[in-house]
Design an enzyme around this catalytic site. Structure first.
Site, PDB file in Angstrom:
ATOM      1  CG  LEU D 221      -1.829   1.173   1.381  1.00 19.90           C
ATOM      2  CD1 LEU D 221      -2.894   1.138   0.313  1.00 19.90           C
ATOM      3  CD2 LEU D 221      -2.425   1.198   2.767  1.00 19.90           C
ATOM      4  CG  ASP D 222      -0.367   4.526   0.581  1.00 17.95           C
ATOM      5  OD1 ASP D 222      -1.179   4.441  -0.350  1.00 17.95           O
ATOM      6  OD2 ASP D 222      -0.682   4.809   1.738  1.00 17.95           O
TER       7      ASP D 222
END
Lengths: 279, 279, 279, 279
Positions: D221-222
């Site tokens: 994520l990210d």
């Protein structure tokens, strides 16, 4: 022994150019470290900058000339520091920035000397072990003052002349002596406020942004090819003096940015514009 | 019931001003939520913007007037949305940005109507449930065209008129009808390239930065008080068309930024400049 | 004789505060040159910075204290240069920038001395006629090294201590000795890459922007109140070394920007944040 | 008939590469309109993007494959609009910006459809004549919700999926279904404040700059390759809500900037970083 060069080419665009040029480099066993091309579409002009390593033999140049034809510019420049002379008047901000960068090898240049029409920046300059020439314009015609400057400068055989806040207008004769070698930092955006006291004008107009422009000098004052421009925000609380102070900050940054590009042989001049291969 | 107002004062600076003004606010039991002052030193003019909450009774205004004297401007403005009319020609980029911000309450304004001298932006506008007036300039003198525009606009009684790429020159008569109410987005830095096709000029000059300027309109074209300016970097690979495209991006941002300040009553006009209490 | 002061007030917000404070200033015939207020709404805390001219008599302070109550901070600071000590390790870029600004009065400060745990920046510093103290950390515990530093620094009684790339972690004891007086320039955005070699981390992550943060130092490393942050664009052609070079440029600019604000008494510290009256 | 293509090559760097590749293009009588190369020095990987015009025959591809070897990626992409599906949750700001750009051909893409786990952006979307799919996550497992999404999206066979403020975490399965095709706009600088309510965190930390990051999505994520980052200045007067509003402005700009690069086939993904030939 491996050397590093920059090959700079300007020529008429035609099919197969990159293939032919890289063929010559391959034949001479030169490595391409980095390569940039650009075609100016208004006049179909091809520009190429290539970082090469290897041994550049005599014949390389001739062979490229043969392929590219007479209407071409070909330069093969060793990747080394550029020798410059800096011209100033009274303000220190660009000069001191360049002296520091020079001392710590933060720009690919050697400052051969500093000239000024005032003497107040002598100790600053000499503290960094750089020769300082005070060449007053007083009691001199512009021609005789410049003649003296040209003599002193030519003695150092500089690759570039940096006008680091040199506040006198140069004659066409001076500019022709150093064609495409003079770089100026201008106190504003171009086009912009013309004439004396630009920050007072900017203040009076109530601008919200001020800027600076680094450019090559040609015979039209402030009209040479632009290398770099930068801006700072200002507002109504800034006096004309505050704007002048901010202007100095952005001037020294913009000049250093332009010089980095020029000293790295990334800037082509074409039709009063620049083509810059930034990375 | 508590209301919110903005008190805007312009007056000659003198000792004790803030003390006296805040004394009146205290007497009427008004709360100061935020307060900004500025003294323009060239002419010793005092500016103050105060966010207040409470109930602003009639007498407040009279009492301030008495304290500050006749040579003062005092405004007490409810903190509410501003009604505007937007004027466009053919380009959508500023209009569509404003329509979206209007729909989602991202600017403190109400779009009463859009007028244009072309009809191509009608469906865009009407899709957002905003009235669209096509008022062609063809077969009209400038005066009769503007007379029609003025009639339509006045019908909406707007607080501001937004020139969101309205490409016709306004007559002094039109401007006087809406003094200090007309806001324009200009396609460049001011001062800058003058005349037709500014991006072609910028391209020809080889600039490295382009900008936009939002300003109030007075009778000198492009010479009214500047509200906001912004810039974008460009380079030699950008065609004049690329620069125009980047110009549109920075135009819509700069206009929205200026309008946010104006609608929040943060912008004073003084001597062809603005004083802006940004926060 | 007229003097200039800055009056700095932090107190609980309540109705009528500005009126009362300006009443005291009026009584003592002090002129307000510039005035800024801010109310932090989370805790209803009122901040005010006022440039005043006149003669600040003893009683002024007592009277303000009486009006504002015990839970207030009131400072009356002469508008004069701040004496600082600069601490460095080996890198010159922030130090040389500050030495130049000092020489030419471009920041409102006096550099009393420079300390370093290396000796390589001695000649640079001494060329500008500033005392240089080489205090090696070798063969010393952190405590004894800091004890020596504290002794040398306290001798100069500085108003601020500038960590201009001082690369050692300070103990809580050192920080407490100079509470709210130590300003650091951090090599990145905060929050950001933590630990050694941040530019290598930035390079590995492929960031497109790098930044710098100037902040007060408290006991949580890199966690003190932020004064200023700035950024530069980078891209895939930048090596980790290029990013480090760009980082140095933005570090010196960000530090100078923060110091201008601090030396002008524009920065309040509150709740690990800063309130900055920029203009 | 002349067509335009982009030739994208990734391969091991070796001497003579450019010469060989351009030799093949020459043989098939293809014109090079623009050409960019880059060598990633950590692993000596060569990247090349070439705008070509002409007729790209079958054999071209095979011949390039033969020259470059198996360990290469070669793509020949027609210079045409990319079909995308946009995924949103409730916020309009990125979606409305993309809908306007789509309507006026300001990005080289076709919006095939919009999906959302809420229904509130339906009328906005449908007003621009784009299909809107409300696919609620309520009463669904993450897997079954994504299965429905995948089915709907695959039906449109998009080249890219734009997460224009899609606020749910995607499973590795979803991401693998669209490897290197998902582009997200993240509400902050990366690395940055992690977790819920980043603007509240930024406010609490007293940052002076906020930013946004557009990146490809991978399973961390990210943490996918960064395409573009931008920033805005903030200060102590900005509430967490003000910062969130500014954040939205910079988010939509950063996303549009990233998409312009991606749709123009200027972005290579390599080692969790991007190589971007900006011009």
């Amino acid at each position: 022994m491996q050397n590093r060069y920059r090959l700079l080419i300007e020529t008429a665009d035609k099919k197969g150019l990159i293939h032919k040029i890289t063929g010559v480099l391959l034949k001479y066993e030169l490595n391409i470290e980095q390569n940039n091309e650009f075609v100016e579409r208004d006049s179909n002009r091809f520009f190429m900058r290539t970082d090469i390593s290897g041994i550049a033999r005599e014949n390389l140049f001739d062979e490229l000339r043969e392929i590219l034809g007479a209407d071409s510019e070909i330069k093969l420049i060793p990747a080394e520091k550029k020798r410059v002379v800096i011209m100033v008047t009274k303000e220190h901000h660009c000069l001191s920035d360049l002296l520091i960068r020079h001392k710590y090898n933060e720009l690919e240049f050697t400052i051969a000397a500093v000239t000024s029409n005032y003497d107040n920046l002598r100790s600053l300059t000499e503290n960094f072990d750089i020769p300082f020439h005070f060449i007053s314009h007083e009691n001199h015609s512009r021609e005789s003052h410049e003649a003296e400057l040209i003599k002193v400068i030519k003695n150092y055989d500089p690759k570039y002349i940096i006008l680091a806040k040199y506040m006198r207008i140069l004659t066409p004769n001076f500019v022709e002596n150093f064609a495409n070698k003079i770089i100026n930092i201008h106190h504003s955006f171009l086009p912009a406020f013309i004439g004396a006291n630009p920050y007072k004008q900017a203040y009076n107009r109530g601008v919200k942004i001020i800027g600076a422009t680094a450019h090559f000098v040609n015979n039209n004052l402030d009209e040479g090819p632009i290398i770099a421009q930068s801006v700072l925000n200002v507002n109504h609380t800034h006096s004309a003096e505050d704007m002048a102070r901010s202007g100095k900050e952005i001037e020294k940054l913009t000049l250093a940015k332009a010089l980095r590009l020029v000293f790295d042989d990334r800037v082509f001049i074409y039709k009063n514009k620049t083509i810059i291969f930034e990375s």
